[in-house]
Design an enzyme around this catalytic site. Structure first.
Site, PDB file in Angstrom:
ATOM      1  N   SER A   1       0.839  -1.197   0.000  1.00  0.00           N
ATOM      2  CA  SER A   1       0.000   0.000   0.000  1.00  0.00           C
ATOM      3  C   SER A   1       0.884   1.261   0.000  1.00  0.00           C
ATOM      4  CB  SER A   1      -0.865  -0.024   1.259  1.00  0.00           C
ATOM      5  OG  SER A   1      -1.988   0.786   1.112  1.00  0.00           O
ATOM      6  N   PRO A   2       0.380   2.358  -0.557  1.00  0.00           N
ATOM      7  CA  PRO A   2       1.179   3.592  -0.523  1.00  0.00           C
ATOM      8  C   PRO A   2       1.408   4.034   0.921  1.00  0.00           C
ATOM      9  CG  PRO A   2      -1.069   4.016  -1.307  1.00  0.00           C
ATOM     10  CD  PRO A   2      -0.903   2.536  -1.249  1.00  0.00           C
TER      11      PRO A   2
ATOM     12  N   TYR B   1      -7.066  14.990   1.689  1.00  0.00           N
ATOM     13  CA  TYR B   1      -6.114  15.846   0.979  1.00  0.00           C
ATOM     14  C   TYR B   1      -6.866  16.696  -0.054  1.00  0.00           C
ATOM     15  CZ  TYR B   1      -2.741  13.034   3.496  1.00  0.00           C
ATOM     16  OH  TYR B   1      -2.039  12.433   4.515  1.00  0.00           O
TER      17      TYR B   1
ATOM     18  N   ARG C   1      -7.507   6.577  -5.561  1.00  0.00           N
ATOM     19  CA  ARG C   1      -7.780   6.185  -4.170  1.00  0.00           C
ATOM     20  C   ARG C   1      -8.869   7.090  -3.629  1.00  0.00           C
ATOM     21  NH1 ARG C   1      -4.142   4.275   1.044  1.00  0.00           N
ATOM     22  NH2 ARG C   1      -4.405   2.271   0.049  1.00  0.00           N
TER      23      ARG C   1
ATOM     24  N   GLY D   1      -0.448  -2.380   4.185  1.00  0.00           N
ATOM     25  CA  GLY D   1       0.457  -1.290   4.503  1.00  0.00           C
ATOM     26  C   GLY D   1       1.390  -1.685   5.626  1.00  0.00           C
TER      27      GLY D   1
HETATM   28  C1  LIG Z   1       3.155   5.344   7.808  1.00  0.00           C
HETATM   29  C2  LIG Z   1       1.990   5.376   6.871  1.00  0.00           C
HETATM   30  C3  LIG Z   1       2.024   6.214   5.778  1.00  0.00           C
HETATM   31  C4  LIG Z   1       0.963   6.248   4.870  1.00  0.00           C
HETATM   32  N1  LIG Z   1       1.025   7.016   3.758  1.00  0.00           N
HETATM   33  C5  LIG Z   1       0.074   6.941   2.799  1.00  0.00           C
HETATM   34  C6  LIG Z   1       0.229   7.585   1.554  1.00  0.00           C
HETATM   35  O1  LIG Z   1       1.220   8.193   1.283  1.00  0.00           O
HETATM   36  N2  LIG Z   1      -0.782   7.495   0.671  1.00  0.00           N
HETATM   37  C7  LIG Z   1      -1.917   6.781   0.931  1.00  0.00           C
HETATM   38  O2  LIG Z   1      -2.815   6.735   0.096  1.00  0.00           O
HETATM   39  N3  LIG Z   1      -2.065   6.125   2.087  1.00  0.00           N
HETATM   40  C8  LIG Z   1      -1.091   6.179   3.013  1.00  0.00           C
HETATM   41  N4  LIG Z   1      -1.210   5.454   4.175  1.00  0.00           N
HETATM   42  C9  LIG Z   1      -2.359   4.577   4.343  1.00  0.00           C
HETATM   43  C10 LIG Z   1      -1.981   3.137   3.902  1.00  0.00           C
HETATM   44  O3  LIG Z   1      -1.779   3.073   2.515  1.00  0.00           O
HETATM   45  C11 LIG Z   1      -3.094   2.144   4.261  1.00  0.00           C
HETATM   46  O4  LIG Z   1      -4.260   2.496   3.575  1.00  0.00           O
HETATM   47  C12 LIG Z   1      -3.348   2.103   5.753  1.00  0.00           C
HETATM   48  O5  LIG Z   1      -2.140   2.005   6.489  1.00  0.00           O
HETATM   49  C13 LIG Z   1      -4.238   0.933   6.127  1.00  0.00           C
HETATM   50  O6  LIG Z   1      -3.661  -0.264   5.733  1.00  0.00           O
HETATM   51  P1  LIG Z   1      -2.886  -1.251   6.782  1.00  0.00           P
HETATM   52  O7  LIG Z   1      -3.861  -1.565   7.859  1.00  0.00           O
HETATM   53  O8  LIG Z   1      -2.531  -2.451   5.938  1.00  0.00           O
HETATM   54  O9  LIG Z   1      -1.685  -0.528   7.290  1.00  0.00           O
HETATM   55  C14 LIG Z   1      -0.161   5.438   5.097  1.00  0.00           C
HETATM   56  C15 LIG Z   1      -0.179   4.606   6.223  1.00  0.00           C
HETATM   57  C16 LIG Z   1       0.884   4.546   7.077  1.00  0.00           C
HETATM   58  C17 LIG Z   1       0.841   3.567   8.233  1.00  0.00           C
END
Ligand SMILES: Cc1cc2nc3c(=O)[nH]c(=O)nc-3n(C[C@H](O)[C@H](O)[C@H](O)COP(=O)(O)O)c2cc1C
Ligand SMILES: Cc1cc2nc3c(=O)[nH]c(=O)nc-3n(C[C@H](O)[C@H](O)[C@H](O)COP(=O)(O)OP(=O)(O)OC[C@H]3O[C@@H](n4cnc5c(N)ncnc54)[C@H](O)[C@@H]3O)c2cc1C
Length: 783
Positions: free
Chosen positions: A411-412, A570, A618, A711
């Site tokens: 994930s981003p 955003y 997204r 993520g």
């Molecule tokens: C440290 C961090 C940075 C993140 N940065 C972005 C980002 O740059 N762009 C985005 O769309 N989501 C961002 N997210 C959200 C993640 O892509 C993801 O949707 C979110 O962490 C939930 O997934 P997970 O439970 O697998 O971590 C970020 C999440 C974390 C933890």
């Protein structure tokens, strides 16, 4: 001690039994408005685990109850002329009437006073009671009387349902999904004693009306159901007993205790019938109350212990029931699914049952699921093995001309480690190792289209040559050393810009070195955040040009895919959500207006981005806040982007406003992906608290998403996908030659580890009562 119990249903009677056992001297009276054997409903259902509990708390009533039980292990799903059976579920059914008679008899034996045909309308007659148990059922008069105190929330669900009975024998918990000229009907049916089965019929309000059920008598509507399900009823009649059609009320109460009065069973909270837990919850409430009374020195303390100790368990069951009922309410989303995939969706709808779990219990069924999935992949032009198919996570996917080798996605995630937007060595190692780790696709962190578009001073960007060169180095590394595809996520921070690095204060405004921010409307994120400037047309044009310029640079870097970030509050998200967009021009107001600018950017990018390369967007599919975006809006948003040429909708949620109230849990955003995918008919990627390959396979096999992004799990485990590939034997996964010995070892060891794990699970699992009964009644094998 004096205890008054209002309501002689399962909750009231079982509470009377357990309290009386605990305090033989207590004066306990159950007041029931009906006659002793005057009950509605047909059978009730308990899981083996619930029965274990009953055995522990009152072996005598347990024995009598289980003597009367019908046992089954299988769940059977009938859909479009097919039937899929899955074993190992361990359930028992019993007649509700018989259950109540057994509990009444047991209560009497213990010395409980049972007063029938006593309708209580005022609790003040029990002013001398130490404890008043309000077990007066779903329409609780006393909950309503003290509504300001108990604060019940009653959510009347949209589907119509009716309980009926039949003499049709059944050897499995049976779901029948029946297409009719009016729409879909569902039967949930199970046997509860010899020659008797419960039948709950369910349909949506429109189908109900079209089928002419409104205003029919009980008998007439039973006849209509018998026509629809006649092919299965096999000449057996449908029986009625207060079998009126109604809407299920999902009830939650803020408080369960008032003074010495306590709500028990359906009176305090309900759980949808599709997980068969109403009577179970009622009786387990009684157990919790008795336990609390045993542990506490005063009634007041006991009731607090009961409420605090029990709430989490009840809410967990209610959550599972909620997820399940929503699945049934939206069954039309899956109506054109392959029947085996449909059956898999039924089995896994409430999260407790998963792909791996079913592989242990019903390997043949899961093989069929895998085959059906592989067939769909083959139909898309991939030469995949259908006879020995890979698990869904390891099936390839094509978006335009881009092929991804598996469905696991990084994930981003912002790393907040760039200098002036330039990704450095940290980024090379970060993205490089995750690519080598085997994910099919990795997303870059939100890469900002301009200096002032950044969230923090550590965010990456793509607005100058130096950044372009740094990103090219990363993309080249990924392509040279893995089969992983890499997607550039482009975004603009909007009102969440000029904030601190995550570890210095997430979304908190910079104290020094900040920059001016812009948004759809001049609303600060925190009260003390910078007030953003409302974008005028000139700003919109400038930002659009920045997006296009960044996309062109992204193409020059060699990225395989492009994602437009329209989520998480955003800049572009701030246009979409009504909570952050208060504009009065053509970019504010209706959802169509609010989508205008994000779509304009998307279309400009689509025109600039090569036609053979895919694009995703997204979105935050809900704001988790009153008046904000909902799942239904997300479907409209997804459709609009799909019409503009999006290939994949990346379904995230929230982060729009500070006072949102997200409901977290395992895979908590996946229901939104499921809704968007199957209502808007567009490929989706889901994300959010998905932590295991088992969950990924469950989601994919059930058709809830096309790709699964992880993520945080990837932050600590770059080789998440490689490990999962070893577990599922997906040996085709790419691996750089330098690492092949490691790959060979983990694949070799995984076969044994998996075997050991499965043996342990199988050995550790107690036999279900149905299995024990089958063994006990099996004729001895001939010598
Ligand atoms: C440290 C961090 C940075 C993140 N940065 C972005 C980002 O740059 N762009 C985005 O769309 N989501 C961002 N997210 C959200 C993640 O892509 C993801 O949707 C979110 O962490 C939930 O997934 P997970 O439970 O697998 O971590 C970020 C999440 C974390 C933890
Ligand atoms: C029509 C219908 C059919 C159902 N059929 C089934 C089924 O077949 N299988 C199944 O598992 N579940 C069934 N349920 C759900 C199941 O009954 C409940 O989840 C479970 O019984 C809850 O137990 P309880 O003791 O909390 O409430 P209830 O079983 O509803 O018991 C409450 C009791 O309180 C009595 N009462 C109410 N008000 C007063 C008063 N003022 N004074 C005195 N007595 C009062 C009622 O007569 C009732 O006997 C059915 C529910 C309904 C509404």
């Amino acid at each position: 001690m004096k205890v008054a119990i209002i309501g002689g249903g399962p909750a009231g009677l079982y509470a009377a039994i357990l309290l009386k056992k605990q305090r033989p001297q207590a004066e306990i009276t159950v007041h029931e408005r009906n006659r002793a054997d005057d009950t509605f409903g047909f059978g009730v259902v308990f899981s083996d685990a619930t029965l274990d509990n009953f055995e522990k708390y009152d072996p005598l009533s347990y024995r009598r109850i289980t003597q009367e039980f019908a046992y089954w292990d299988d769940i059977a799903v009938h859909f479009r002329g097919t039937v899929h059976r899955v074993g190992g579920n361990g359930f028992c059914g019993c007649s509700r009437r018989m259950l109540l008679l057994i509990l009444q008899e047991r209560a009497r034996e213990l010395g409980v006073t049972l007063e029938f045909e006593t309708d209580i309308d005022d609790e003040s007659r029990f002013s001398d009671a130490d404890l008043i148990v309000l077990a007066d059922g779903i329409n609780s008069r006393f909950r309503d009387k003290h509504v300001d105190h108990f604060q019940p929330e009653v959510d009347l669900r949209s589907n119509k349902f009716a309980w009926m009975g039949s003499t049709r024998p059944l050897d499995a918990f049976t779901f029948i999904f029946q297409e009719t000229e009016w729409g879909p009907f569902i039967a949930h049916a199970y046997q509860y004693e010899a020659g008797r089965s419960t039948w709950i019929f369910e349909t949506d309000a429109e189908t109900f009306a079209r089928a002419g059920l409104e205003g029919l008598s009980e008998r007439q509507s039973a006849d209509r159901m018998a026509e629809i399900f006649g092919w299965f009823l096999d000449g057996h009649p449908l029986l009625t007993n207060r079998s009126m059609w109604r809407n299920f009320p999902m009830i939650r109460s803020e408080r369960w205790v008032k003074g010495n009065m306590v709500l028990l069973g359906d009176a305090k909270a309900t759980a949808h019938f599709s997980i068969g837990s109403g009577t179970k919850l009622a009786m387990e409430d009684a157990i919790a109350l008795a336990d609390a009374m045993a542990k506490s020195s005063t009634v007041g303390a006991a009731l607090q212990t009961y409420e605090h100790g029990r709430r989490e368990e009840v809410e967990k069951t209610q959550h599972a029931a909620d997820v399940s009922l929503v699945w049934f309410e939206h069954v039309d989303r899956f109506w054109d699914f392959d029947p085996v995939q449909f059956a898999f969706g039924v089995m896994t709808r409430a999260k407790a049952i998963t792909y791996d779990n079913l592989t242990l219990r019903a390997p043949e069924f899961v093989r069929e699921v895998d085959k059906a999935f592989a067939k769909q992949v083959r139909a898309k032009g991939f030469d995949v093995n259908i006879d020995k198919p890979m698990a869904p996570m390891f099936q390839p996917l094509k978006l335009r001309e881009m092929e991804v080798a598996n469905r696991a996605v990084v994930s981003p995630m912002c790393m907040y480690s760039a200098k002036e937007g330039v990704p450095g060595d940290f980024h090379l190692v970060h993205y490089g190792s995750r690519a080598i780790g085997g994910a099919g696709l990795i997303f870059t962190e939100m890469t900002c289209v301009g200096r002032d578009a950044r969230i923090t001073p550590g965010c990456t960007g793509l607005w100058n040559d130096e950044q372009q060169a740094a990103w090219t180095r990363i993309v080249d590394f990924v392509h040279a050393n893995s089969a992983t595809r890499i997607c550039l996520q482009l975004g603009h921070a909007g009102r969440k810009g000029a904030t601190k690095l995550m570890w210095e204060g997430m979304d908190r405004p910079l104290e020094q070195g900040g920059w001016d921010t812009i948004s759809a409307s001049p609303l600060p994120y925190f009260p003390d955040s910078q007030v953003p400037r409302e974008m005028d047309r000139a700003a919109m044009d400038r930002v659009k040009q920045e997006f296009v310029a960044a996309a062109l640079r992204g193409e020059a870097c060699g990225f395989d895919m492009l994602e437009l970030h329209c989520a998480h509050g955003y800049l572009l998200a701030s246009f979409i959500s009504p909570l952050t967009n208060q504009r009065t021009d053509e970019y504010g107001g209706t959802l169509a207006n609010r989508l205008r600018y994000p779509l304009e950017i998307f279309e400009a990018l689509r025109a600039a981005w090569p036609a053979h390369k895919p694009m995703s967007v997204r979105i935050s599919a809900t704001d988790w806040a009153e008046g904000g975006i909902t799942g239904d809006d997300a479907v409209v948003i997804a459709r609009a982007f799909a019409e503009a040429g999006v290939d994949l909708v990346d379904v995230s949620t929230g982060q729009t406003v500070r006072d949102a109230q997200p409901v977290y849990g395992r895979m908590f955003q996946t229901p939104f992906s499921e809704q968007v995918r199957n209502e808007a008919r567009v490929a989706t990627m889901c994300v959010g608290n998905i932590t295991t390959a088992d969950q990924a396979n469950t989601i994919l096999a059930a058709g809830r998403a096309d790709l699964v992004a992880l993520g945080r799990p990837h932050l600590v485990d770059p080789s998440f996908t490689m490990r999962a590939a070893a577990w599922y034997g997906a040996s085709d996964i790419a691996c750089p030659p330098q690492y092949l010995p490691g790959k060979e070892q983990i694949f070799r060891n995984s076969v044994r580890d998996r075997q050991d794990f499965e043996d342990l699970k199988i050995k550790g699992k107690p036999k279900t009562r149905a299995e024990l009964k089958a063994e006990a009644t099996k004729p001895l094998a001939a010598e």
